[in-house]
Motif scaffolding. Structure first.
Motif, mmCIF file in Angstrom:
data_model
loop_
_atom_site.group_PDB
_atom_site.id
_atom_site.type_symbol
_atom_site.label_atom_id
_atom_site.label_comp_id
_atom_site.label_asym_id
_atom_site.label_seq_id
_atom_site.Cartn_x
_atom_site.Cartn_y
_atom_site.Cartn_z
ATOM 1 N N ASP A 3 0.814 -1.213 0.000
ATOM 2 C CA ASP A 3 0.000 0.000 0.000
ATOM 3 C C ASP A 3 0.847 1.262 0.000
ATOM 4 N N ASN A 4 2.140 1.127 -0.254
ATOM 5 C CA ASN A 4 3.014 2.299 -0.239
ATOM 6 C C ASN A 4 3.775 2.418 -1.552
ATOM 7 N N LEU A 5 3.073 2.203 -2.660
ATOM 8 C CA LEU A 5 3.732 2.172 -3.960
ATOM 9 C C LEU A 5 4.202 3.548 -4.420
ATOM 10 N N LEU A 6 3.731 4.603 -3.775
ATOM 11 C CA LEU A 6 4.222 5.944 -4.086
ATOM 12 C C LEU A 6 5.203 6.425 -3.015
ATOM 13 N N ARG A 7 5.842 5.471 -2.348
ATOM 14 C CA ARG A 7 6.810 5.802 -1.306
ATOM 15 C C ARG A 7 7.970 6.593 -1.892
ATOM 16 N N LEU A 8 8.448 7.582 -1.140
ATOM 17 C CA LEU A 8 9.538 8.436 -1.589
ATOM 18 C C LEU A 8 10.847 8.021 -0.932
ATOM 19 N N SER A 9 11.938 8.225 -1.650
ATOM 20 C CA SER A 9 13.261 7.885 -1.137
ATOM 21 C C SER A 9 13.708 8.897 -0.089
ATOM 22 N N ALA A 23 10.718 23.030 -3.689
ATOM 23 C CA ALA A 23 9.597 22.094 -3.626
ATOM 24 C C ALA A 23 9.900 20.954 -2.658
ATOM 25 N N PRO A 24 9.801 21.195 -1.345
ATOM 26 C CA PRO A 24 9.923 20.086 -0.394
ATOM 27 C C PRO A 24 8.768 19.110 -0.596
ATOM 28 N N LEU A 25 9.040 17.820 -0.411
ATOM 29 C CA LEU A 25 8.062 16.788 -0.753
ATOM 30 C C LEU A 25 7.506 16.090 0.479
ATOM 31 N N ILE A 26 6.287 15.581 0.315
ATOM 32 C CA ILE A 26 5.668 14.695 1.295
ATOM 33 C C ILE A 26 4.896 13.644 0.507
ATOM 34 N N ALA A 27 4.959 12.389 0.926
ATOM 35 C CA ALA A 27 4.287 11.310 0.205
ATOM 36 C C ALA A 27 2.771 11.445 0.332
ATOM 37 N N LEU A 28 2.050 10.967 -0.685
ATOM 38 C CA LEU A 28 0.592 11.074 -0.710
ATOM 39 C C LEU A 28 -0.034 10.407 0.504
ATOM 40 N N ASP A 29 0.404 9.211 0.832
ATOM 41 C CA ASP A 29 -0.177 8.493 1.962
ATOM 42 C C ASP A 29 -0.008 9.284 3.254
ATOM 43 N N SER A 473 14.909 10.053 -9.626
ATOM 44 C CA SER A 473 13.518 10.169 -9.178
ATOM 45 C C SER A 473 13.436 10.013 -7.669
ATOM 46 N N PRO A 474 12.446 10.668 -7.040
ATOM 47 C CA PRO A 474 12.227 10.428 -5.612
ATOM 48 C C PRO A 474 11.427 9.160 -5.349
#
Length: 489
Positions: A3-9, A23-29, A473-474
């Motif tokens: 369930d974490n297929l959009l996990r970021l590095s 553009a600091p990032l945060i994962a969708l989940d 890619s992140p």
């Protein structure tokens, strides 16, 4: 299914080019869990609001992006789509499912959406560009007019930001913190440059439409700088000191969607993507999962002074096969042309080869848009006649005799119909060189498809899958395929 297929590095941001200062990032989940959307409304209510406007073309990809526990029960869907909902509820899409949906959605869409008032062929031939609800601009016919009218038009356009509407706006309002747009990011180019891109893209489309049989088209061929084809225009620009090149590009697709969430005084960007099953297995026997790519032929036209014009050719959700402006927000995690988040294929097209490529683009657009009109296809045939990656791969196959793109889902039925449409157009008087026609026919026959593989085709499919990945890619899924994966991931 994980369930974490959009996990970021965790390593994203270690390089200056990652742009995390912008553009600091945060994962969708994580964003869903932290937002007031998560705390203030149940998942069932969220899904019901989300699906209340399902025909909106951007909402179906959004359903595929959501983590599994945020997906709705099939009962939340309209009755005629509940079987489809059951598939999406617990499964990822695959090339085979994409091909099935691409064909079947042409029959299902009338039940949930209204047909566009303008078909693909009319859109391709249109000699105006809509710049606002109240204003259409006639296409200029000289470079001088192009530069003049873009500056004048931008001054007249309202500067105030557009207000979102419909279901996406309602969801944003419910969340308060999470919004379905990328707030706080600049555009890659100025307003004047973006409008110039839009106008020149449509100029190239209309120049291509000059190839159509004259019956049923505008009475006089369209001319720009006194030329009547894209190839002639390219030669003219080169003679004026312009530099021109084109490359096949791929990046992670977000289907026009963006998302961000505000934490105190800062906007965190939420990278979006659609995970899918590749139907290929890795060395351990596990099925490889990846993120759906966006692909196009990117063309950069650099005048002797000033900024370049950026265009892209592909089969798009905009409703036609043809040229469009490459107008983007600067998303360093997804579309930066220099930091590796856009993958460019090895062949760089210039000079005579670029001229031949423009001939092919015009031929393909004439055939695909005519078929979309003839078969009454929704969204200009997007999906049925191929997604963006299929049209780009078909062009790459015609130019180079091979393709580096994956996944390809253009099925045999629509290849046959494109062959038939090509012959019909040629018999009616379509103007095309023998070389372009032969290359296009051969590409239709030889373009791979990734619905089923055997021992002979499988190694090449693996190669194309990896070649389609961004080099940087992140997303952990991308990093596992491009070789970036580290212990910290």
């Amino acid at each position: 299914m994980a369930d974490n297929l959009l996990r970021l590095s965790a390593t994203w941001g270690h390089c200056t080019d990652d742009g995390t200062d912008l553009a600091p990032l945060i994962a969708l989940d994580e964003a869903l869990e932290q937002s007031s959307l998560r705390r203030g409304i149940s998942r069932d209510a969220f899904i019901k609001e989300l699906l209340s406007d399902l025909h909106h073309q951007r909402l179906i990809p959004l359903l595929l992006m959501l983590p599994r526990r945020w997906r709705g029960q099939s009962a939340s869907l309209p009755e005629h789509l509940r079987s489809l909902g059951s598939l999406l509820e617990n499964n990822l899409v695959s090339p085979l499912l994409l091909a099935t949906l691409a064909d079947d959605l042409q029959h299902m869409l009338p039940a949930v959406s209204k047909s566009s008032a303008i078909n693909a062929l009319e859109r391709w031939c249109q000699r105006t560009v809509k710049v606002s609800a109240e204003q259409n601009l006639d296409l200029p016919q000289t470079l001088e007019a192009l530069w003049s009218m873009t500056a004048e038009a931008v001054e007249e356009l309202p500067v105030m930001p557009k207000k979102s509407s419909g279901t996406l706006a309602k969801i944003s309002a419910m969340g308060g913190v999470l919004t379905w747009s990328n707030r706080g990011l600049p555009n890659v180019q100025t307003e004047a440059e973006r409008l110039r891109n839009r106008l020149l893209a449509q100029i190239l489309n209309v120049l291509g439409s000059n190839r159509l049989p004259r019956a049923g088209t505008a009475s006089e061929p369209f001319r720009f700088e006194s030329v009547s084809s894209g190839r002639e225009l390219l030669n003219h620009l080169n003679s004026q000191g312009w530099q021109s090149c084109a490359r096949i590009r791929t990046s992670v697709a977000s289907f026009g969607l963006g998302a961000s969430t505000r934490v105190e005084e800062q906007w965190l960007q939420i990278p979006l993507a659609v995970p899918y099953r590749t139907a290929l297995v890795d060395a351990t026997g596990e099925e490889i999962q990846a993120l759906m790519p966006h692909s196009s032929l990117e063309m950069e036209l650099q005048p002797p002074s000033g900024s370049p014009l950026l265009l892209q050719y592909y089969q798009g959700v905009e409703g036609l096969n043809g040229w469009a402006a490459l107008n983007e927000l600067h998303r360093p995690w997804q579309n930066d042309r220099s930091n590796g988040t856009v993958a460019y294929q090895p062949t760089e097209l210039r000079g005579e080869q670029l001229g031949e490529t423009l001939d092919l683009c015009e031929l393909m657009a004439a055939v695909h848009n005519s078929e979309a009109q003839f078969s009454h296809l929704h969204m200009g045939g997007y999906g049925a006649l191929g997604f963006c990656i299929d049209s780009t791969a078909l062009l790459e196959q015609a130019i180079t005799g091979t393709t580096n793109l994956f996944p390809l889902t253009l099925g045999d039925l629509w290849r046959q119909r494109l062959h038939r449409q090509l012959q019909h157009q040629l018999d009616a008087g379509l103007q095309a060189t023998d070389d372009s026609v032969n290359r296009y026919r051969l590409a239709l026959d030889q373009l791979p498809q990734d619905l089923f593989h055997d021992n002979q085709s499988r190694p090449e499919a693996h190669r194309r899958l990896k070649a389609s990945q961004p080099r940087h890619s992140p997303f952990a899924l991308v990093r596992a395929l491009n070789g970036e994966l580290s212990a910290e991931d």
